[in-house]
Every structure is written in structure tokens, then in C-alpha cells.
Scaffold this motif. Sequence first.
Motif, PDB file in Angstrom:
ATOM      1  N   LEU A  37       0.821  -1.210   0.000  1.00 31.75           N
ATOM      2  CA  LEU A  37       0.000   0.000   0.000  1.00 31.75           C
ATOM      3  C   LEU A  37       0.847   1.249   0.000  1.00 31.75           C
ATOM      4  N   LYS A  38       0.322   2.307  -0.659  1.00 33.09           N
ATOM      5  CA  LYS A  38       0.816   3.665  -0.449  1.00 33.09           C
ATOM      6  C   LYS A  38      -0.082   4.230   0.644  1.00 33.09           C
ATOM      7  N   VAL A  39       0.434   4.341   1.846  1.00 33.30           N
ATOM      8  CA  VAL A  39      -0.358   4.657   3.032  1.00 33.30           C
ATOM      9  C   VAL A  39      -0.642   6.150   3.116  1.00 33.30           C
ATOM     10  N   THR A  40      -1.921   6.481   3.401  1.00 34.52           N
ATOM     11  CA  THR A  40      -2.310   7.875   3.604  1.00 34.52           C
ATOM     12  C   THR A  40      -2.701   8.151   5.055  1.00 34.52           C
ATOM     13  N   ARG A  41      -3.149   7.095   5.778  1.00 29.67           N
ATOM     14  CA  ARG A  41      -3.521   7.288   7.187  1.00 29.67           C
ATOM     15  C   ARG A  41      -3.514   5.962   7.922  1.00 29.67           C
ATOM     16  N   VAL A  42      -3.103   6.008   9.173  1.00 27.28           N
ATOM     17  CA  VAL A  42      -3.136   4.849  10.055  1.00 27.28           C
ATOM     18  C   VAL A  42      -3.901   5.251  11.311  1.00 27.28           C
ATOM     19  N   VAL A  43      -4.862   4.421  11.723  1.00 29.88           N
ATOM     20  CA  VAL A  43      -5.618   4.654  12.958  1.00 29.88           C
ATOM     21  C   VAL A  43      -5.202   3.579  13.944  1.00 29.88           C
ATOM     22  N   TYR A  44      -4.938   3.999  15.179  1.00 30.82           N
ATOM     23  CA  TYR A  44      -4.441   3.091  16.200  1.00 30.82           C
ATOM     24  C   TYR A  44      -5.552   2.669  17.155  1.00 30.82           C
ATOM     25  N   ILE A  45      -5.345   1.540  17.826  1.00 30.69           N
ATOM     26  CA  ILE A  45      -6.347   0.961  18.727  1.00 30.69           C
ATOM     27  C   ILE A  45      -6.734   1.936  19.830  1.00 30.69           C
ATOM     28  N   ARG A  46      -5.818   2.692  20.318  1.00 30.93           N
ATOM     29  CA  ARG A  46      -6.097   3.619  21.425  1.00 30.93           C
ATOM     30  C   ARG A  46      -6.743   4.925  20.974  1.00 30.93           C
ATOM     31  N   GLY A  47      -7.063   5.038  19.694  1.00 29.67           N
ATOM     32  CA  GLY A  47      -7.805   6.191  19.218  1.00 29.67           C
ATOM     33  C   GLY A  47      -7.020   7.228  18.455  1.00 29.67           C
ATOM     34  N   GLY A  48      -5.721   7.219  18.534  1.00 26.62           N
ATOM     35  CA  GLY A  48      -4.936   8.199  17.788  1.00 26.62           C
ATOM     36  C   GLY A  48      -4.830   7.808  16.324  1.00 26.62           C
ATOM     37  N   SER A  49      -4.389   8.748  15.513  1.00 27.05           N
ATOM     38  CA  SER A  49      -4.165   8.454  14.099  1.00 27.05           C
ATOM     39  C   SER A  49      -2.952   9.228  13.617  1.00 27.05           C
ATOM     40  N   ALA A  50      -2.415   8.775  12.510  1.00 25.56           N
ATOM     41  CA  ALA A  50      -1.255   9.438  11.910  1.00 25.56           C
ATOM     42  C   ALA A  50      -1.499   9.578  10.415  1.00 25.56           C
ATOM     43  N   ILE A  51      -1.229  10.761   9.884  1.00 22.20           N
ATOM     44  CA  ILE A  51      -1.344  11.024   8.457  1.00 22.20           C
ATOM     45  C   ILE A  51       0.004  10.706   7.810  1.00 22.20           C
ATOM     46  N   TRP A  52      -0.025   9.945   6.740  1.00 15.52           N
ATOM     47  CA  TRP A  52       1.174   9.585   5.991  1.00 15.52           C
ATOM     48  C   TRP A  52       1.111  10.254   4.627  1.00 15.52           C
ATOM     49  N   THR A  53       2.243  10.328   3.960  1.00 16.08           N
ATOM     50  CA  THR A  53       2.302  11.010   2.664  1.00 16.08           C
ATOM     51  C   THR A  53       2.581  10.058   1.514  1.00 16.08           C
ATOM     52  N   GLY A  54       2.049   8.845   1.590  1.00 10.58           N
ATOM     53  CA  GLY A  54       2.173   7.915   0.482  1.00 10.58           C
ATOM     54  C   GLY A  54       3.351   6.970   0.560  1.00 10.58           C
ATOM     55  N   GLU A  55       3.952   6.822   1.736  1.00 14.71           N
ATOM     56  CA  GLU A  55       5.035   5.853   1.871  1.00 14.71           C
ATOM     57  C   GLU A  55       4.478   4.449   1.634  1.00 14.71           C
ATOM     58  N   GLU A  56       5.255   3.618   0.967  1.00 15.04           N
ATOM     59  CA  GLU A  56       4.800   2.255   0.674  1.00 15.04           C
ATOM     60  C   GLU A  56       5.148   1.317   1.819  1.00 15.04           C
ATOM     61  N   VAL A  57       4.165   0.486   2.175  1.00 13.25           N
ATOM     62  CA  VAL A  57       4.329  -0.502   3.235  1.00 13.25           C
ATOM     63  C   VAL A  57       3.764  -1.815   2.727  1.00 13.25           C
ATOM     64  N   GLU A  58       4.451  -2.897   3.032  1.00 17.26           N
ATOM     65  CA  GLU A  58       3.956  -4.220   2.675  1.00 17.26           C
ATOM     66  C   GLU A  58       3.333  -4.851   3.910  1.00 17.26           C
ATOM     67  N   ILE A  59       2.085  -5.265   3.780  1.00 15.77           N
ATOM     68  CA  ILE A  59       1.354  -5.860   4.894  1.00 15.77           C
ATOM     69  C   ILE A  59       1.138  -7.331   4.575  1.00 15.77           C
TER      70      ILE A  59
END
Length: 107
Positions: A26-48
Motif C-alpha cells: 500500500l501507499k499509506v495515507t492514514r493509520v488509525v491506532y487501537i487507542r484512538g490516535g491516528s497518523a497522516i502519511w504522505t504515500g510511503e509504501e508498506v507491505e502488509i
Amino acid sequence: MSAGLGPLAEWVEGTVTNQDSASVRLKVTRVVYIRGGSAIWTGEEVEIPAYAITGFQSRQFSKARTWALAGATLGMVALSILTTSLDLFGTQPPDRCTGPTCLPGEQ
């Protein structure tokens, strides 16, 4: 999955660039965490890895809704043009009398 996205990532939003039976890239645009926070990404690629994916939801534009929105927008623009007096070039002055046949107060 925590090595690429951080600990306790609940869901990831992004664009799929590659997919096979073992993983999704994926080219990641956002990650949401279990504890409620989130982080905006700028398209970095991650393999899941496939075993870490519990659900997948894709989003696509609806052609019917897109055409309806375009038609409504065009209709509103046309309606506003027809109901509004747009004097783009200024008003023409009334014809003035010129020449020897005019009376003194007609200019």
C-alpha cells in the motif's frame, strides 16, 4: 505489521500498489491506532502480510452519482446565469443626436 506501521495499528488507509496471495503493498495515507490516535502519511509504501489483514474495503466512485452531481452543478450554473443580469461589457449609452439637425438640448 508493527515494524512498518507502528504498534497497535487498527486499520490502514491507502492505495493498493501490488497484491498477491502472501501480502498487500500500500501507499499509506492514514493509520488509525487501537487507542484512538491516528497518523497522516504522505504515500510511503508498506507491505502488509496477508495474515495481518482481517478485512478489506475498497472505495470507488459511483458513475451514476458522479453524473448526477455534474448535471446538478451544470443546471445550477445555467440557472444562475439565466436569472442574473450579467453586464460583462457595460451598458451602451443611448444614441446621441449629432449633426446639424439636432436641437441645442439634445446632445
